[in-house]
Motif scaffolding. Structure first.
Motif, PDB file in Angstrom:
ATOM      1  N   ALA A   1       0.720  -0.935  -0.054  1.00 36.80           N
ATOM      2  CA  ALA A   1      -0.509  -0.103  -0.029  1.00 36.80           C
ATOM      3  C   ALA A   1       1.282   0.900   0.017  1.00 36.80           C
ATOM      4  O   ALA A   1       1.591   1.274   0.912  1.00 36.80           O
ATOM      5  CB  ALA A   1      -0.663   0.248   1.338  1.00 36.80           C
ATOM      6  N   PRO A   2       0.248   2.084  -1.013  1.00 39.48           N
ATOM      7  CA  PRO A   2       1.620   3.437  -1.090  1.00 39.48           C
ATOM      8  C   PRO A   2       1.405   4.091   0.377  1.00 39.48           C
ATOM      9  O   PRO A   2       0.026   4.432   1.236  1.00 39.48           O
ATOM     10  CB  PRO A   2       0.621   4.515  -2.290  1.00 39.48           C
ATOM     11  N   ARG A   3       2.459   4.249   0.817  1.00 41.03           N
ATOM     12  CA  ARG A   3       2.611   5.512   1.934  1.00 41.03           C
ATOM     13  C   ARG A   3       4.055   6.235   1.852  1.00 41.03           C
ATOM     14  O   ARG A   3       5.018   5.664   1.271  1.00 41.03           O
ATOM     15  CB  ARG A   3       2.382   5.080   3.191  1.00 41.03           C
ATOM     16  N   PRO A   4       3.683   7.518   2.677  1.00 39.15           N
ATOM     17  CA  PRO A   4       4.513   8.531   2.338  1.00 39.15           C
ATOM     18  C   PRO A   4       5.848   7.999   3.367  1.00 39.15           C
ATOM     19  O   PRO A   4       5.468   7.326   4.383  1.00 39.15           O
ATOM     20  CB  PRO A   4       4.084   9.593   2.946  1.00 39.15           C
ATOM     21  N   ARG A   5       6.978   8.332   2.902  1.00 36.46           N
ATOM     22  CA  ARG A   5       8.089   6.824   3.223  1.00 36.46           C
ATOM     23  C   ARG A   5       8.537   8.472   4.620  1.00 36.46           C
ATOM     24  O   ARG A   5       9.202   9.938   3.972  1.00 36.46           O
ATOM     25  CB  ARG A   5       9.365   6.602   2.750  1.00 36.46           C
ATOM     26  N   PRO A   6       9.318   8.440   5.197  1.00 37.85           N
ATOM     27  CA  PRO A   6       9.882   9.514   6.636  1.00 37.85           C
ATOM     28  C   PRO A   6      11.065   9.997   5.559  1.00 37.85           C
ATOM     29  O   PRO A   6      12.147   8.550   5.531  1.00 37.85           O
ATOM     30  CB  PRO A   6       9.921   9.054   7.423  1.00 37.85           C
ATOM     31  N   VAL A   7      11.756  10.607   5.795  1.00 42.06           N
ATOM     32  CA  VAL A   7      13.198  11.278   6.095  1.00 42.06           C
ATOM     33  C   VAL A   7      14.309  10.378   6.897  1.00 42.06           C
ATOM     34  O   VAL A   7      15.501   9.728   6.425  1.00 42.06           O
ATOM     35  CB  VAL A   7      13.869  13.065   5.355  1.00 42.06           C
TER      36      VAL A   7
END
Length: 356
Positions: free
Chosen positions: A142-148
């Motif tokens: 599932a697409p999700r933002p990745r933390p820097v």
């Protein structure tokens, strides 16, 4: 040629005395048949659960505000001294959670085998496996933002929670293997247990509230889809409308209170916790409030999922075969067929018929 004509291999069952199999098969496809009504309700509930799951994913995973609220709910467990002290003073709860999950799976399979409901037991175990498989696929793909960097990852990515999915999946799957007279009591108590496990996962910092909410909705969607399939195959029949509500009240009443109280309190607190600043430092009171809001919403949604499923199958008997179908109306009365006699075939006494 009609698909239920035995001469074309449509139905392998031979007619028995008092068995109106031909009419039951045709009536199962009628617009006002019991099987059609059950299939329609469960299919709509499945689609509604999937829609809510999508909204939770979009709101709590894909948006920055939702991710910030979830992180605040996880961090707020430390600001809530009661929760932090409870988890710290009971380190053995992790092992108890794992043991209870194993025992719940054994109970699900054991009840079905003891009652000799082998097909329903396999269907219940399959529904739990499907829910876990879908949860794993969502976690991986599932697409999700990745933390820097790792500073923003307070808890591992777990949407939806596999532990909560297993707990709610087993609790809701008990609908298939438990006798109807004790269905509300057993399923209601099992749902309360699943809600408690989800609350502990949030309090321990293993999962965010959205992960537990998604697990409950996923288990409900899979179970409703299975019930719709069983109704499509004519495996449901009407059950008695008496004697089950009072017997299940000790479990359904607390479940209803948790659902109503959790949803009301969660939505009231949600407005005060969504306005968190984009960067630290955060007010400890706001973090504590976010944690309690997440606990309330997760408990409310989990309890509501159990109540919805129990309401859908309240008058549904899954143990017996399809409901018998009896002819009625002026045409049958004119043909001389008895009103309450045994009907062993699809046609009336005058044999004037045509299959097309």
């Amino acid at each position: 040629m009609a698909p239920y004509d035995r001469r074309t291999g449509g139905s392998p069952r031979p007619p028995k005395t008092g068995d109106t199999w031909w009419y039951a098969a045709v009536a199962g496809e009628a617009a006002d048949s019991f099987s059609t009504r059950v299939r329609t309700r469960t299919r709509r509930a499945c689609l509604g659960a999937v829609l809510l799951l999508t909204l939770v994913y979009a709101g709590l995973v894909l948006t920055a505000t939702g991710r910030r609220w979830g992180d605040a709910a996880v961090t707020g467990r430390r600001a809530d001294t009661r929760v932090a002290a409870f988890v710290r003073d009971h380190p053995s709860l992790d092992g108890a959670v794992t043991l209870s999950l194993v025992l719940a799976c054994v109970l699900l399979v054991g009840l079905g085998l003891l009652r000799k409901r082998y097909a329903l037991t396999g269907a219940a175990a399959g529904a739990v496996a499907v829910a876990l498989a879908v949860a794993g696929l969502l976690q991986l793909y599932a697409p999700r933002p990745r933390p820097v960097d790792g500073a923003g990852a307070l808890a591992p990515s777990g949407f939806p929670s596999a532990t909560a999915t297993l707990a709610f999946g087993v609790a809701l799957a008990l609908v298939l293997v438990v006798p109807r007279r004790s269905r509300e009591l057993v399923v209601g108590a099992a749902t309360l247990w699943a809600v408690a496990l989800g609350g502990y996962a949030i309090a321990a910092g293993d999962h965010r509230p959205g992960d537990v909410i998604a697990a409950a909705l996923l288990a409900l969607a899979v179970q409703c889809g299975l019930l719709a399939l069983l109704a499509r195959r004519g495996k449901v029949r009407p059950g008695t409308r008496r004697g089950t509500t009072l017997r299940g009240l000790p479990a359904t009443l607390p479940l209803a209170l948790v659902a109503a109280g959790g949803l009301v309190a969660g939505f009231l607190l949600l407005g005060d916790t969504l306005g968190l600043p984009a960067t630290a430092p955060y007010d400890p009171d706001e973090l504590r409030l976010a944690h309690r809001c997440g606990q309330a919403l997760a408990a409310g949604v989990g309890a509501a999922a159990g109540l919805v499923l129990l309401a859908l199958v309240r008058h549904v008997d899954l143990d017996g075969g399809p409901a018998s179908y009896r002819l009625g109306g002026p045409l049958v009365e004119d043909s001389g067929a008895p009103d309450q006699g045994e009907l062993v075939g699809p046609f009336t006494e005058n044999r004037d018929h045509e299959i097309s």
